[in-house]
Design a protein around this motif. Structure first.
Motif, mmCIF file in Angstrom:
data_model
loop_
_atom_site.group_PDB
_atom_site.id
_atom_site.type_symbol
_atom_site.label_atom_id
_atom_site.label_comp_id
_atom_site.label_asym_id
_atom_site.label_seq_id
_atom_site.Cartn_x
_atom_site.Cartn_y
_atom_site.Cartn_z
ATOM 1 N N LEU A 220 0.830 -1.202 0.000
ATOM 2 C CA LEU A 220 0.000 0.000 0.000
ATOM 3 C C LEU A 220 0.864 1.251 0.000
ATOM 4 C CD1 LEU A 220 -2.942 1.141 0.285
ATOM 5 C CD2 LEU A 220 -2.520 1.193 2.750
ATOM 6 N N SER A 221 1.954 1.219 0.750
ATOM 7 C CA SER A 221 2.861 2.367 0.800
ATOM 8 C C SER A 221 3.488 2.630 -0.567
ATOM 9 C CB SER A 221 3.955 2.128 1.845
ATOM 10 O OG SER A 221 3.393 1.916 3.126
ATOM 11 N N LEU A 222 3.933 1.559 -1.243
ATOM 12 C CA LEU A 222 4.526 1.716 -2.567
ATOM 13 C C LEU A 222 3.516 2.270 -3.565
ATOM 14 C CD1 LEU A 222 6.708 -1.525 -2.869
ATOM 15 C CD2 LEU A 222 7.509 0.827 -2.613
ATOM 16 N N ASP A 223 2.277 1.752 -3.522
ATOM 17 C CA ASP A 223 1.239 2.262 -4.414
ATOM 18 C C ASP A 223 0.952 3.732 -4.129
ATOM 19 O OD1 ASP A 223 0.902 -0.074 -5.828
ATOM 20 O OD2 ASP A 223 -0.723 -0.817 -4.565
ATOM 21 N N SER A 224 0.979 4.099 -2.853
ATOM 22 C CA SER A 224 0.706 5.491 -2.482
ATOM 23 C C SER A 224 1.785 6.422 -3.005
ATOM 24 C CB SER A 224 0.609 5.613 -0.953
ATOM 25 O OG SER A 224 -0.404 4.781 -0.433
ATOM 26 N N VAL A 225 3.051 6.026 -2.820
ATOM 27 C CA VAL A 225 4.159 6.895 -3.226
ATOM 28 C C VAL A 225 4.217 7.016 -4.744
ATOM 29 C CG1 VAL A 225 6.670 7.140 -3.261
ATOM 30 C CG2 VAL A 225 5.509 6.459 -1.152
ATOM 31 N N THR A 226 4.188 5.879 -5.442
ATOM 32 C CA THR A 226 4.318 5.917 -6.901
ATOM 33 C C THR A 226 3.066 6.455 -7.582
ATOM 34 O OG1 THR A 226 3.604 3.592 -7.030
ATOM 35 C CG2 THR A 226 5.968 4.029 -6.948
ATOM 36 N N PHE A 228 1.190 9.003 -6.396
ATOM 37 C CA PHE A 228 0.897 10.400 -6.108
ATOM 38 C C PHE A 228 2.106 11.316 -6.151
ATOM 39 C CE2 PHE A 228 -2.681 8.196 -4.339
ATOM 40 C CZ PHE A 228 -3.742 9.015 -4.664
ATOM 41 N N SER A 229 3.273 10.785 -6.493
ATOM 42 C CA SER A 229 4.432 11.658 -6.474
ATOM 43 C C SER A 229 5.509 11.157 -7.437
ATOM 44 C CB SER A 229 5.010 11.723 -5.051
ATOM 45 O OG SER A 229 6.204 12.465 -5.031
ATOM 46 N N THR A 230 6.188 12.110 -8.070
ATOM 47 C CA THR A 230 7.371 11.793 -8.873
ATOM 48 C C THR A 230 8.646 12.098 -8.096
ATOM 49 O OG1 THR A 230 7.333 14.012 -9.866
ATOM 50 C CG2 THR A 230 6.176 12.240 -11.046
ATOM 51 N N ALA A 231 8.510 12.372 -6.800
ATOM 52 C CA ALA A 231 9.675 12.698 -5.981
ATOM 53 C C ALA A 231 10.710 11.580 -5.972
ATOM 54 C CB ALA A 231 9.242 13.038 -4.555
ATOM 55 N N PRO A 232 10.319 10.292 -5.917
ATOM 56 C CA PRO A 232 11.355 9.246 -5.972
ATOM 57 C C PRO A 232 12.182 9.290 -7.252
ATOM 58 C CG PRO A 232 9.314 8.328 -5.131
ATOM 59 C CD PRO A 232 9.002 9.712 -5.606
ATOM 60 N N LEU A 233 11.561 9.673 -8.368
ATOM 61 C CA LEU A 233 12.327 9.802 -9.612
ATOM 62 C C LEU A 233 13.332 10.946 -9.510
ATOM 63 C CD1 LEU A 233 9.520 9.290 -12.276
ATOM 64 C CD2 LEU A 233 11.291 7.672 -11.604
ATOM 65 N N ARG A 234 12.905 12.045 -8.919
ATOM 66 C CA ARG A 234 13.834 13.157 -8.720
ATOM 67 C C ARG A 234 14.954 12.746 -7.748
ATOM 68 N NH1 ARG A 234 8.881 16.200 -7.967
ATOM 69 N NH2 ARG A 234 8.255 17.126 -9.944
ATOM 70 N N GLU A 290 9.496 0.533 -10.526
ATOM 71 C CA GLU A 290 8.173 0.704 -9.918
ATOM 72 C C GLU A 290 7.265 1.549 -10.816
ATOM 73 O OE1 GLU A 290 6.600 -0.393 -7.207
ATOM 74 O OE2 GLU A 290 8.257 -1.757 -6.742
ATOM 75 N N TYR A 291 7.802 2.624 -11.353
ATOM 76 C CA TYR A 291 6.991 3.493 -12.206
ATOM 77 C C TYR A 291 6.695 2.837 -13.553
ATOM 78 C CZ TYR A 291 7.286 7.476 -9.069
ATOM 79 O OH TYR A 291 7.142 8.311 -7.997
ATOM 80 N N VAL A 292 7.694 2.172 -14.131
ATOM 81 C CA VAL A 292 7.462 1.488 -15.402
ATOM 82 C C VAL A 292 6.428 0.380 -15.229
ATOM 83 C CG1 VAL A 292 8.519 0.030 -17.173
ATOM 84 C CG2 VAL A 292 9.727 2.047 -16.347
ATOM 85 N N GLY A 293 6.521 -0.357 -14.128
ATOM 86 C CA GLY A 293 5.544 -1.404 -13.862
ATOM 87 C C GLY A 293 4.143 -0.850 -13.696
ATOM 88 N N ARG A 294 4.039 0.304 -13.035
ATOM 89 C CA ARG A 294 2.726 0.929 -12.866
ATOM 90 C C ARG A 294 2.158 1.362 -14.216
ATOM 91 N NH1 ARG A 294 0.514 2.656 -8.154
ATOM 92 N NH2 ARG A 294 -1.231 4.098 -8.343
#
Length: 334
Positions: A220-226, A228-234, A290-294
């Protein structure tokens, strides 16, 4: 309740292996619902239970006309079950409530009052007292909400889970979203609709065991971060830049040391440098993955759930699925 009768309030309850708690839930929820000045329906979404939950629900339905049973073909997950309930709810207001009685049904009345009197679209149930939760759960939940708020910029209520009341406009907006694997506790605040909150004391689970172990919470945490935010990519970009700066500095140091004749053969520094750079690279690749998979999952457009049965209409195969929500919302508006 006949399908043609108007409904002001729908109460959506996801159910997964809750045979022990369902009778207790009915005993507490029914007096609350019948004490409201509103025509209501209670939609229990059976999320592929493997115990006697379907039998218990049918038994309760015999003496409770407002109880509606929606059964999914397979376990789709908590958030998908709530989405299925929202897609089938008919009320002008919709409340989402878990079956474990940790969130007291008695709070529905002040929620409905706040929505009517203040004219807001969303009323959040905020856990003002979480003393029944473990210290780890309280601290991790608080940190989780603050991190998501910082990364995404959404004003998600701290200590507000999936217990909330929403207007028909809010529910229609959610149903129209094409997003899959959505986390509703962040989707709803992201809409920016006028809101209010009602605080309550979170109780212990009335019966049974938690259906949200640590692995599901991490997912759930991973789904929430990926979602609603592109901050991990930055963050991955900055790691790459910092790694490049560090590598350039190390190169200058090596050249100066070689020119001064201070170099000594050794493997420690080499191993540390290679391991550090490799760890950063793997972390960045994992974040990108994570983003590509989403994106891949979204492009597949597979329904997140399949409704096998709805006691209101008696429908079976071919009923509403996750991919049908936008079209269903448009047909309701028409």
């Amino acid at each position: 309740m006949p399908a043609e009768m108007p409904v002001e309030l729908s109460i959506v309850i996801p159910v997964y292996n809750e045979e022990d708690v369902l009778p207790l839930l009915a005993d507490r929820l029914r007096p609350v619902a019948e004490g409201l000045d509103a025509a209501y329906e209670v939609i229990t979404v059976d999320d592929g239970s493997t115990d006697l939950s379907p039998v218990v629900l049918q038994r309760l339905r015999r003496d409770w006309p407002q109880l509606r049973v929606v059964r999914l073909r397979a376990n789709a997950g908590h958030q998908a079950a709530i989405s299925a309930g929202l897609a089938t709810a008919r009320g002008d207001y919709v409340v989402t409530l878990d079956a474990d009685l940790q969130d007291p049904p008695e709070v529905i009345a002040p929620m409905l009052t706040a929505a009517r009197e203040q004219g807001v679209d969303v009323v959040y149930g905020v856990r003002g007292d979480r003393s029944t939760d473990t210290a780890f759960k309280r601290l991790s939940a608080r940190a989780f909400y603050r991190v998501i708020r910082t990364l995404s910029g959404t004003h998600a209520q701290v200590d507000a889970g999936d217990y909330r009341l929403m207007s028909r406009a809010t529910v229609d907006a959610i149903n129209a979203l094409p997003e899959q694997h959505r986390v509703l506790r962040f989707v709803v605040p992201a809409l920016g609709f006028p809101s209010a909150s009602v605080t309550y004391r979170r109780d212990e689970r009335a019966a049974g065991t938690s259906k949200y172990p640590l692995a599901k919470m991490i997912r759930l945490s991973l789904d929430s971060v990926t979602g609603f935010s592109t901050a991990p990519l930055r963050f991955a970009t900055w790691l790459g830049l910092l790694g490049g700066v560090a590598a350039f500095g190390l190169l200058l140091y090596a050249l100066v040391a070689m020119a001064l004749g201070h170099t000594l053969p050794g493997w420690t520094s080499t191993v540390v440098a290679v391991a550090g750079v490799g760890a950063v690279q793997l972390l960045c690749v994992g974040i990108l993955g994570e983003y590509v998979g989403r994106m891949y999952t979204h492009l597949q457009a597979r329904p997140t759930y399949f409704i096998a049965y709805d006691s209101l209409t008696g429908t079976g195969p071919g009923a509403v699925s996750g991919a049908d929500e936008p079209a269903r919302t448009e047909s309701r508006r028409a």
